[in-house]
Scaffold this motif. Structure first.
Motif, PDB file in Angstrom:
ATOM      1  N   ASP A   1     -42.306 116.664  37.759  1.00  0.00           N
ATOM      2  CA  ASP A   1     -41.854 117.334  36.470  1.00  0.00           C
ATOM      3  C   ASP A   1     -42.319 116.779  34.929  1.00  0.00           C
ATOM      4  N   ARG A   2     -42.699 115.510  34.816  1.00  0.00           N
ATOM      5  CA  ARG A   2     -43.093 115.296  33.725  1.00  0.00           C
ATOM      6  C   ARG A   2     -44.557 115.196  33.814  1.00  0.00           C
ATOM      7  N   ARG A   3     -45.268 114.860  35.180  1.00  0.00           N
ATOM      8  CA  ARG A   3     -46.522 114.838  35.067  1.00  0.00           C
ATOM      9  C   ARG A   3     -47.448 116.344  34.904  1.00  0.00           C
ATOM     10  N   ILE A   4     -46.440 117.337  34.594  1.00  0.00           N
ATOM     11  CA  ILE A   4     -46.965 119.064  35.064  1.00  0.00           C
ATOM     12  C   ILE A   4     -46.407 119.200  33.557  1.00  0.00           C
ATOM     13  N   ARG A   5     -45.662 119.084  32.949  1.00  0.00           N
ATOM     14  CA  ARG A   5     -45.493 118.886  31.951  1.00  0.00           C
ATOM     15  C   ARG A   5     -46.442 118.096  30.577  1.00  0.00           C
ATOM     16  N   ALA A   6     -47.185 116.955  31.235  1.00  0.00           N
ATOM     17  CA  ALA A   6     -48.410 116.124  30.638  1.00  0.00           C
ATOM     18  C   ALA A   6     -49.577 117.325  30.908  1.00  0.00           C
ATOM     19  N   ALA A   7     -49.121 117.704  31.959  1.00  0.00           N
ATOM     20  CA  ALA A   7     -50.860 118.787  32.263  1.00  0.00           C
ATOM     21  C   ALA A   7     -51.024 119.622  31.234  1.00  0.00           C
ATOM     22  N   SER A   8     -49.760 120.205  31.045  1.00  0.00           N
ATOM     23  CA  SER A   8     -49.564 121.670  30.711  1.00  0.00           C
ATOM     24  C   SER A   8     -50.188 121.538  29.255  1.00  0.00           C
TER      25      SER A   8
ATOM     26  N   ASP B   1     -59.161 121.639  25.726  1.00  0.00           N
ATOM     27  CA  ASP B   1     -60.715 121.649  26.556  1.00  0.00           C
ATOM     28  C   ASP B   1     -61.120 120.912  27.082  1.00  0.00           C
ATOM     29  N   MET B   2     -60.485 120.093  27.373  1.00  0.00           N
ATOM     30  CA  MET B   2     -60.822 118.801  28.025  1.00  0.00           C
ATOM     31  C   MET B   2     -60.725 119.670  29.331  1.00  0.00           C
ATOM     32  N   PRO B   3     -61.090 118.758  30.166  1.00  0.00           N
ATOM     33  CA  PRO B   3     -62.061 119.471  31.777  1.00  0.00           C
ATOM     34  C   PRO B   3     -60.568 119.686  32.717  1.00  0.00           C
ATOM     35  N   LEU B   4     -60.509 119.485  33.353  1.00  0.00           N
ATOM     36  CA  LEU B   4     -59.588 119.794  34.584  1.00  0.00           C
ATOM     37  C   LEU B   4     -59.927 118.771  35.591  1.00  0.00           C
ATOM     38  N   ALA B   5     -60.469 117.853  35.836  1.00  0.00           N
ATOM     39  CA  ALA B   5     -60.638 117.114  36.927  1.00  0.00           C
ATOM     40  C   ALA B   5     -60.084 115.552  36.007  1.00  0.00           C
ATOM     41  N   GLU B   6     -60.437 115.919  34.363  1.00  0.00           N
ATOM     42  CA  GLU B   6     -59.911 114.535  33.573  1.00  0.00           C
ATOM     43  C   GLU B   6     -58.530 113.988  33.403  1.00  0.00           C
ATOM     44  N   ILE B   7     -57.523 115.855  32.908  1.00  0.00           N
ATOM     45  CA  ILE B   7     -56.770 116.427  32.893  1.00  0.00           C
ATOM     46  C   ILE B   7     -55.421 115.883  34.055  1.00  0.00           C
ATOM     47  N   ALA B   8     -56.200 115.572  35.494  1.00  0.00           N
ATOM     48  CA  ALA B   8     -55.951 115.300  36.554  1.00  0.00           C
ATOM     49  C   ALA B   8     -55.376 113.786  36.625  1.00  0.00           C
ATOM     50  N   ALA B   9     -56.739 113.548  36.630  1.00  0.00           N
ATOM     51  CA  ALA B   9     -56.603 111.494  36.145  1.00  0.00           C
ATOM     52  C   ALA B   9     -56.317 111.092  35.077  1.00  0.00           C
ATOM     53  N   ALA B  10     -55.986 111.549  33.947  1.00  0.00           N
ATOM     54  CA  ALA B  10     -55.052 111.098  32.728  1.00  0.00           C
ATOM     55  C   ALA B  10     -53.519 111.487  33.458  1.00  0.00           C
ATOM     56  N   THR B  11     -53.387 112.880  34.274  1.00  0.00           N
ATOM     57  CA  THR B  11     -51.524 112.315  34.255  1.00  0.00           C
ATOM     58  C   THR B  11     -51.125 112.385  35.777  1.00  0.00           C
ATOM     59  N   GLY B  12     -51.997 111.272  36.192  1.00  0.00           N
ATOM     60  CA  GLY B  12     -51.582 111.178  37.610  1.00  0.00           C
ATOM     61  C   GLY B  12     -51.756 111.611  39.343  1.00  0.00           C
TER      62      GLY B  12
END
Length: 59
Positions: free
Chosen positions: A9-16, A22-33
């Motif tokens: 839940d915390r990771r999805i909130r951060a990703a949301s 405009d951050m790329p989704l691959a970078e968002i995935a890495a940044a949020t674990g």
């Protein structure tokens, strides 16, 4: 709520929050674990009902 559910839940909130930028989704995935972009997409779609790209377009 189990510890694993809390963490997800915390990771999805951060990703949301990051998806609204405009951050790329691959970078968002890495940044949020998440292991990779497909892992983020799979979990995000399960919880939110939309893919991260559709979520970005809707916001």
């Amino acid at each position: 709520m189990t510890p694993g559910q809390y963490l997800r839940d915390r990771r999805i909130r951060a990703a949301s929050t990051l998806i609204k930028t405009d951050m790329p989704l691959a970078e968002i995935a890495a940044a949020t674990g998440f292991a990779d972009q497909s892992h983020l997409t799979r979990v995000f779609k399960t919880i939110k009902g939309l893919s991260p790209g559709a979520w970005r377009a809707a916001t």
